[in-house]
Design an enzyme around this catalytic site. Structure first.
Site, short mmCIF file in Angstrom:
data_model
loop_
_atom_site.label_atom_id
_atom_site.label_comp_id
_atom_site.label_asym_id
_atom_site.label_seq_id
_atom_site.Cartn_x
_atom_site.Cartn_y
_atom_site.Cartn_z
N HIS A 118 0.86 -1.19 0.00
CA HIS A 118 0.00 0.00 0.00
C HIS A 118 0.89 1.24 0.00
O HIS A 118 1.84 1.32 0.77
CB HIS A 118 -0.90 0.01 1.24
CG HIS A 118 -1.74 1.24 1.37
ND1 HIS A 118 -1.47 2.22 2.32
CD2 HIS A 118 -2.82 1.67 0.67
CE1 HIS A 118 -2.38 3.18 2.20
NE2 HIS A 118 -3.20 2.87 1.21
N HIS A 155 1.44 10.91 -2.37
CA HIS A 155 0.23 10.71 -1.60
C HIS A 155 -0.53 12.02 -1.56
O HIS A 155 -0.11 12.97 -0.90
CB HIS A 155 0.57 10.25 -0.18
CG HIS A 155 -0.60 9.67 0.55
ND1 HIS A 155 -0.62 9.48 1.91
CD2 HIS A 155 -1.80 9.22 0.10
CE1 HIS A 155 -1.78 8.97 2.27
NE2 HIS A 155 -2.51 8.79 1.19
#
Length: 566
Positions: free
Chosen positions: A121, A167
């Site tokens: 992830h 991100h």
């Protein structure tokens, strides 16, 4: 390590002297050696008998015995007629005697949906989810450990002319997509030859020219390594069909998106109806010019979609005869499990379910993967930047099947006859096997650590904890050995044996950790491992230990015994 003494200065006033244990062999090991030797020497026949009777070896036993002899011939402790006690002990604590399987041995010809797949992830992050750097280094490290699913979040850069990986909505520093793709190409198959899947979290939808740029980058970087199906698939290929191939998985652009102009399927492309002649036959790939750049949509091998509506209809998205991937976070999974486990399991029998951490895990912590594994979720996406016991479980689980990154799901999750119901009422299941565990000794800390690492004033006081994780009925709290005081080489010469009844062998993991007892504070970590119980080799085995992040120590290991009873 040879016998000697260590001096520890206490309060700068006096010294304490400790005898350093080295070369000592547990009494049980001496007794086993005596049982298979004559005149203090174990012959080739004696070693073969030991491997068969104590270690339950059945395949190529003679060859393995010869390999053991060959690996020890250079030692002074090797006698020309066979193994001395010291040479035999050297074999037991060496790499020829590890506790779990080291080769791929499962059937790799089933569709991808029939396997758990080692999944990362935010694979590009070096640390926390809010402010750490984005880099190719964690991607490379993950691939070298056997991770097969790499997640990349795609965002336009400030000029809207290139693609960054970062991100979104955080202070994380970006890294260029092309750098990530090149790093993936370099290390994709350095550890495992089985397919690598890139999941794109695509935030380029307002910029179709950037999506086409992604297609160009992907095709020019991976070339013939890239798997491009002829059409949307009604069954996934198998890992064996996709050896050394790279697959893209993301949500396709909508049909009316500007990026879809001139992107209709034409007869000239010669697509077959399913993209495959047959699940077990040769994959049909695009056979055009290597320099030809397909449209963005055409590069997507595994289509991702968002579930809409109630869980009763989970998995009935779009054209239900085509397979795809659906994602949900850990909270959505927990909510779905409460009432709709069967829908999840049915979905994952043909399709892929990806589960990812909730957004509040800013420190890159993880969740219990067993909740997802029990419902057939193939891609249980984990943060791999830090460490926690759930990450240790994940790392241990994927040591199975030779560490190739693909582990076959249990048959009860693939059947349609309702057998999966028993798992959730597993207290009613019969015990299939009982695992018996005995710990003989540990070694290697003195080689890998400074002699004052654990205690400033004395050698460490080690003890071992063992426990089982798996379905609720199999899980149990950690149990511990006695503490061996002031020894770098702890030996447990007692008859303590730990027993673990197991109902669902395929999902059982044996947790092991070692700690240094500290009477004045928290006991200090000294190593850990998780072992897939279904792959444990029985008999007296060497168990290498790992640090907090899951990297193997050079020397630290335990000598243990494993036995199964039915």
């Amino acid at each position: 390590m040879s016998n000697g003494k260590q001096h520890f200065q206490v309060c700068f006033c006096w010294s304490r002297v400790f005898k350093v244990r080295g070369g000592e062999i547990p009494e049980d090991i001496k007794k086993v050696f005596e049982s298979y030797s004559m005149n203090d020497t174990m012959s080739m026949d004696g070693l073969i008998s030991f491997l068969k009777k104590e270690q339950n070896e059945v395949i190529n036993v003679n060859t393995k015995a010869q390999n053991v002899f060959n690996s020890l011939k250079h030692l002074n402790k090797f006698h020309r007629r066979g193994l001395t006690l010291e040479a035999f002990f050297k074999f037991l604590v060496g790499e020829h005697n590890f506790a779990h399987q080291s080769k791929v041995h499962q059937n790799m010809d089933a569709p991808l949906a029939h396997y758990y797949i080692y999944t990362g992830h935010n694979s590009y992050l070096t640390g926390n989810q809010l402010s750490s750097d984005c880099s190719i280094e964690p991607i490379k490290k993950a691939l070298k450990k056997g991770v097969r699913v790499i997640e990349l979040d795609l965002w336009p850069d400030i000029t809207k002319d290139d693609i960054n990986v970062r991100h979104g909505g955080t202070l994380t520093t970006p890294v260029k997509l092309i750098k990530c793709l090149k790093a993936i190409k370099e290390d994709a198959f350095s550890f495992s030859e089985y397919p690598v899947i890139l999941t794109f979290e695509d935030h380029l939808h307002p910029y179709p020219h950037l999506q086409e740029k992604v297609a160009q980058m992907v095709k020019s970087t991976f070339g013939s390594m890239l798997f491009i199906p002829k059409s949307d698939m009604d069954v996934f290929p198998s890992p064996n069909q996709l050896v050394k191939r790279i697959l893209i998985s993301t949500k396709p652009p909508t049909e009316d998106s500007p990026s879809e102009s001139d992107n209709k399927v034409s007869p000239e492309r010669g697509r077959s109806e399913n993209g495959l002649n047959n699940h077990n036959q040769q994959i049909q790939l695009e056979e055009g010019d290597e320099d030809e750049v397909p449209k963005y949509r055409d590069l997507i091998a595994i289509h991702a979609t968002k579930h809409k509506g109630s869980m009763e209809n989970f998995g009935s998205h779009g054209s239900s005869d085509k397979v795809g991937r659906c994602s949900m976070n850990e909270l959505a999974l927990e909510a779905a499990v409460a009432e709709h486990s069967h829908q999840l399991i049915r979905f994952t029998q043909r399709n892929i379910l990806r589960v990812y951490p909730k957004g509040a895990r800013f420190t890159s912590s993880n969740y219990d993967p067993l909740i997802a594994w029990l419902r057939g979720a193939q891609m249980v996406a984990f943060n791999m930047q830090g460490y926690d016991r759930f990450l240790w479980m994940m790392q241990g689980f994927f040591r199975a099947n030779g560490g190739c990154g693909y582990v076959k799901k249990p048959e009860f999750l693939l059947s349609s006859d309702g057998l999966c119901d028993e798992v959730f009422n597993s207290m009613a299941l019969p015990v299939k096997k009982t695992l018996k565990v005995k710990i003989y000794m540990g070694d290697g800390w003195r080689a890998d650590f400074h002699f004052r690492h654990f205690d400033y004033c004395s050698p460490p006081d080690f003890y071992v904890r063992v426990g089982m994780v798996g379905v609720p009925a199999d899980a149990c709290n950690m149990r511990k050995t006695k503490t061996v005081n002031d020894q770098w080489v702890p030996i447990w010469n007692d008859d303590v044996e730990f027993e673990f009844p197991i109902r669902v062998l395929e999902l059982a993991l044996l947790r092991i950790d070692v700690k240094d007892y500290d009477p004045s504070g928290e006991d200090e970590f000294a190593g850990q491992t998780c072992l897939p119980v279904s792959e444990l080799k029985t008999g007296i085995r060497c168990v290498p230990l790992y640090n907090r992040k899951g990297d193997a120590y050079r020397s630290v290991k335990l000598l243990m015994r494993f036995d199964f009873t039915t």
